[in-house]
Enzyme design. Sequence first.
Site, PDB file in Angstrom:
ATOM      1  N   GLY A   1     105.640  51.087   0.424  1.00 20.63           N
ATOM      2  CA  GLY A   1     104.466  50.578  -0.293  1.00 20.63           C
ATOM      3  C   GLY A   1     103.400  51.669  -0.318  1.00 20.63           C
ATOM      4  NE  ARG A   2      99.006  48.499  -1.501  1.00 18.75           N
ATOM      5  CZ  ARG A   2      98.779  47.279  -1.992  1.00 18.75           C
ATOM      6  NH1 ARG A   2      98.052  47.142  -3.079  1.00 18.75           N
ATOM      7  NH2 ARG A   2      99.259  46.211  -1.396  1.00 18.75           N
TER       8      ARG A   2
ATOM      9  CB  ILE B   1     101.907  52.691  11.840  1.00 15.78           C
ATOM     10  CG1 ILE B   1     102.571  53.047  10.501  1.00 15.78           C
ATOM     11  CG2 ILE B   1     101.718  53.907  12.705  1.00 15.78           C
ATOM     12  CD1 ILE B   1     101.686  53.888   9.592  1.00 15.78           C
ATOM     13  CB  ALA B   2     105.073  48.211  10.214  1.00 18.43           C
ATOM     14  NE  ARG B   3     101.033  42.900  11.701  1.00 21.61           N
ATOM     15  CZ  ARG B   3     100.070  43.692  11.224  1.00 21.61           C
ATOM     16  NH1 ARG B   3     100.053  44.981  11.487  1.00 21.61           N
ATOM     17  NH2 ARG B   3      99.091  43.190  10.480  1.00 21.61           N
TER      18      ARG B   3
ATOM     19  CD  GLU C   1      99.893  44.297  18.398  1.00 23.75           C
ATOM     20  OE1 GLU C   1     100.714  45.229  18.278  1.00 23.75           O
ATOM     21  OE2 GLU C   1      98.875  44.180  17.693  1.00 23.75           O
TER      22      GLU C   1
ATOM     23  CG  HIS D   1      97.592  46.919  15.913  1.00 25.21           C
ATOM     24  ND1 HIS D   1      98.342  45.785  15.796  1.00 25.21           N
ATOM     25  CD2 HIS D   1      97.335  47.301  14.632  1.00 25.21           C
ATOM     26  CE1 HIS D   1      98.534  45.500  14.529  1.00 25.21           C
ATOM     27  NE2 HIS D   1      97.935  46.414  13.794  1.00 25.21           N
TER      28      HIS D   1
HETATM   29  C1  DGY Z   1      96.585  45.607   9.143  1.00 33.91           C
HETATM   30  O1  DGY Z   1      95.681  45.775   8.337  1.00 33.91           O
HETATM   31  O2  DGY Z   1      97.579  44.909   8.913  1.00 33.91           O
HETATM   32  C2  DGY Z   1      96.441  46.291  10.460  1.00 33.91           C
HETATM   33  O3  DGY Z   1      97.583  46.180  11.217  1.00 33.91           O
HETATM   34  C3  DGY Z   1      95.233  45.806  11.225  1.00 33.91           C
HETATM   35  O4  DGY Z   1      95.060  44.459  11.064  1.00 33.91           O
END
Ligand code: DGY
Length: 332
Positions: free
Chosen positions: A158-159, A239-241, A270, A288
């Site tokens: 995605g972006r 860096i996602a979930r 988390e 996060h």
């Molecule tokens: C998002 O924008 O999804 C980041 O993980 C922070 O909330």
Amino acid sequence: MAEVRPRVWVSQPLFADIVERLREHFDVIDTAQVTQHGAAAIAVALAGSDGALVTLNDPIGAAEVAGAGRLRAIANVGVGYNNLDVPALTRARIVVTNTPDVLTETTADFGFALMMAAARRITEGERWLREGQWRQWSFETLLGGDLHGSTLAILGMGRIGQGIARRAAGFDMRVLYHNRSRLPDDVERDCRAQYVDFDTLLAQADHLLLVLPYSSQVHHLVDAAALAKMKPTATLTNIARGGLVDEAALADALSAGRLAAAGLDVFEGEPAVNPRLLALRNVVLTPHIASASLATRRAMVSLAVDNLIAALGFGPDAGRPPTPVNADQLKR
Ligand code: DGY
């Protein structure tokens, strides 16, 4: 008779000067301290509210809105909204919004930084130095993997994934990606990225970066079997979930030398972090913060406030929140 103003609940402290804009239209019930609200407390807060400004700390689904007859809009401050059960909220006719775009470049910067820190052992080196272990410069200390000239594999294009791919051009990286759907040719060209299937992505990655939205369908997508397909010299950055990665399998791979290093900004439970990951030196752990530049976090809150004002029928965009999540579903 005094005018009855709509009421909105702000679930966490979020830049008071920006949240202040809500007071022009609404009675605002705010929250002074960062709080892990339980389901019952969320239900109580929503029960008398017309709208809510919430973050990933606040899980909301059918049970939390069951008694919230007035609730018409939930503005999530975040691009990811897996804290919200969107189908359930849509059934309850509640508008859901998120904050895309404003965090793209900041988050892409951070993804790149985390990947570099893992590959070049930056935090590991710093810890080692602070521990007083650096007694003599030596040629073979903390040897890492290169980024320049290597293969960057992006899962989720995605972006933010595209922003990372564009940065990779400056490092002369070959960019592979896998996504639910293939990007149009001109976007692929712009990102200098080549679409491959998931297994090829894993097998060819020197650095695998996870940037895809989380849902139950992709829970533990990166599990022991996926990790076994990666090169032992590769790194993994998430860096996602946290739920995308089986953390126990990742800890196994990192401790057995089946994966060189990892950079993790997100975790399944988390703020709790798997103790096995905490004990490993070849993992960079951050709390996060991928979107946490001051300007971007302020822009996220500002967009969420705009969304809430518009979704509740006020301001210049009344009825048309700038970044809705479920507008199409609500039309049906
Ligand atoms: C998002 O924008 O999804 C980041 O993980 C922070 O909330």
